[in-house]
Write an enzyme that holds these catalytic residues in place. Sequence first.
Site, short mmCIF file in Angstrom:
data_model
loop_
_atom_site.label_atom_id
_atom_site.label_comp_id
_atom_site.label_asym_id
_atom_site.label_seq_id
_atom_site.Cartn_x
_atom_site.Cartn_y
_atom_site.Cartn_z
N ASP A 48 25.18 96.71 34.21
CA ASP A 48 24.51 97.12 35.45
C ASP A 48 23.20 97.82 35.13
OD1 ASP A 48 25.21 97.89 38.59
OD2 ASP A 48 23.94 99.35 37.58
N TYR A 53 15.16 101.50 36.14
CA TYR A 53 15.63 102.11 34.88
C TYR A 53 14.69 101.80 33.72
CZ TYR A 53 20.25 102.18 37.29
OH TYR A 53 21.28 102.35 38.15
N LYS A 78 18.52 95.65 40.29
CA LYS A 78 18.24 96.22 41.62
C LYS A 78 16.75 96.25 41.91
CE LYS A 78 22.10 99.26 40.58
NZ LYS A 78 21.97 99.61 39.16
N HIS A 111 18.11 98.91 45.99
CA HIS A 111 18.48 100.15 45.29
C HIS A 111 18.75 101.31 46.25
CE1 HIS A 111 18.01 101.96 41.01
NE2 HIS A 111 18.87 102.67 41.72
N LEU A 193 31.67 109.27 36.40
CA LEU A 193 32.27 110.39 35.66
C LEU A 193 31.72 111.72 36.17
CD1 LEU A 193 32.10 108.89 32.05
CD2 LEU A 193 33.98 108.78 33.70
N ILE A 243 31.25 101.67 36.75
CA ILE A 243 30.26 101.34 35.72
C ILE A 243 29.85 102.60 34.94
CG2 ILE A 243 29.28 99.19 36.64
CD1 ILE A 243 27.21 100.98 38.15
N LYS A 245 28.42 105.08 32.31
CA LYS A 245 27.27 104.94 31.42
C LYS A 245 27.52 105.75 30.15
CE LYS A 245 23.44 107.12 29.76
NZ LYS A 245 23.31 108.49 29.22
N SER A 246 27.23 105.16 29.01
CA SER A 246 27.16 105.94 27.78
C SER A 246 26.23 105.24 26.81
CB SER A 246 28.53 106.14 27.14
OG SER A 246 28.36 106.95 25.97
N VAL A 247 25.55 106.05 26.00
CA VAL A 247 24.72 105.47 24.93
C VAL A 247 25.41 105.63 23.58
CG1 VAL A 247 22.53 105.74 26.15
CG2 VAL A 247 23.36 107.61 24.70
N ARG A 251 32.13 106.25 22.79
CA ARG A 251 32.47 106.46 24.21
C ARG A 251 32.52 105.12 24.96
NH1 ARG A 251 28.65 111.65 25.65
NH2 ARG A 251 29.93 113.24 24.63
N ASN A 255 35.74 104.08 26.95
CA ASN A 255 35.72 103.91 28.41
C ASN A 255 36.32 102.59 28.88
OD1 ASN A 255 34.52 106.39 28.49
ND2 ASN A 255 32.45 105.66 28.95
P1 A2P Z 1 26.25 109.77 27.05
O1 A2P Z 1 25.42 108.58 27.44
O2 A2P Z 1 25.46 110.78 26.27
O3 A2P Z 1 27.56 109.38 26.39
P2 A2P Z 1 28.21 108.73 34.49
O4 A2P Z 1 26.75 108.84 34.86
O5 A2P Z 1 28.65 107.33 34.23
O6 A2P Z 1 29.06 109.48 35.47
O7 A2P Z 1 28.38 109.48 33.10
C1 A2P Z 1 27.98 110.85 32.95
C2 A2P Z 1 27.74 111.18 31.52
O8 A2P Z 1 28.98 111.18 30.83
C3 A2P Z 1 26.88 110.18 30.80
O9 A2P Z 1 25.56 110.65 30.76
C4 A2P Z 1 27.48 110.03 29.40
O10 A2P Z 1 26.61 110.57 28.41
C5 A2P Z 1 28.76 110.85 29.45
N1 A2P Z 1 29.93 110.08 29.02
C6 A2P Z 1 30.17 108.76 29.18
N2 A2P Z 1 31.36 108.42 28.68
C7 A2P Z 1 31.91 109.56 28.19
C8 A2P Z 1 33.14 109.88 27.55
N3 A2P Z 1 34.05 108.94 27.32
N4 A2P Z 1 33.35 111.17 27.20
C9 A2P Z 1 32.45 112.13 27.45
N5 A2P Z 1 31.26 111.89 28.05
C10 A2P Z 1 30.99 110.63 28.42
#
Ligand code: A2P
Length: 293
Positions: A48, A53, A78, A111, A193, A243, A245-247, A251, A255
């Site tokens: 997504d 972005y 979007k 969007h 999250l 969806i 997000k993590s970089v 994680r 997820n």
């Molecule tokens: P990061 O990219 O540094 O891992 P969302 O926007 O999807 O709600 O997520 C909020 C933040 O949670 C993201 O910026 C991400 O940061 C962090 N995050 C994603 N997956 C995990 C995980 N499994 N445990 C802890 N933090 C997470």
Amino acid sequence: MTTEVPTIRLNNGTTIPQLGLGVWQAEDAETESIVRYALAEAGYRHIDTASAYANEAGVGRGIATSGVSREDIFVTTKLWNADQGFEPALKAFDASLDRLGLEYVDLYLIHWPLQNEDRLLRTWEAFEQIAESGRARAIGVCNFEPHHLALLVNRGGVVPAVDQVELHPNLPQDEIRVAAADYGITVESWSPLGGTSGSGWGRHSKPNALLDDPILSRIATQHGKSVAQVIIRWHLQSGLVVIPKSVHEERITQNIDVFDFELTAGDIDEIAGLNNGARVGIHPDKMNLGAPD
Ligand code: A2P
């Protein structure tokens, strides 16, 4: 690794994997590697992104180098506010496809709703034309409140397939979910999250306090899972498309590792108590950022 992620049938008959990778706040270069990792290593089949972005090109490179067939991947992008209107939307869509290096997207979303309803309706006409051409397999919206959904639905024509809104245990968006269900619109959760606290950007952003919540932490310990996994499971068991997000590779893997446990009815009841209306984004009725008028 391949993981069987359930799919949801959208109101136009296409299907969407219920869990995908969000890439908001990921820089273009790192987007390429996390998308490749998510597809090739972690088993994701749904990405997504958005023109706002500034990482559609990275998504496209990640897909191209992942080794996964295009037809096996669900790609969403979007339309940004500045490009609303009939002609601007058609042009912006072409530009998104170019940056992605794709011939079609699976889902194209408005969007944000605009305060200018005439322009918003002209945008939707362009979306209908794009859907008709087959270059977007489904079309939908983001951040639409029930009154915005009513505006499109009452006009006649294509009913949005999806409404993607900020949604997490602090903000379960019950009214939007009821309205969307009435119209046959699938709800997707952004910042599932709990999003970021606004401190920093990309790798420097800090997850919200929801990930430290004591109730969620206890439920997570009981299941031998992380809090993030419990929240993702809550979205899935609520029938939402999610969806996260993590970089970070570990994680991203964590997820999607959410199909070997189930929250109990008691867990779900306890999580319902976390609804406090707190949002990390702007309320859609107050958002007009970048809009032409
Ligand atoms: P990061 O990219 O540094 O891992 P969302 O926007 O999807 O709600 O997520 C909020 C933040 O949670 C993201 O910026 C991400 O940061 C962090 N995050 C994603 N997956 C995990 C995980 N499994 N445990 C802890 N933090 C997470």
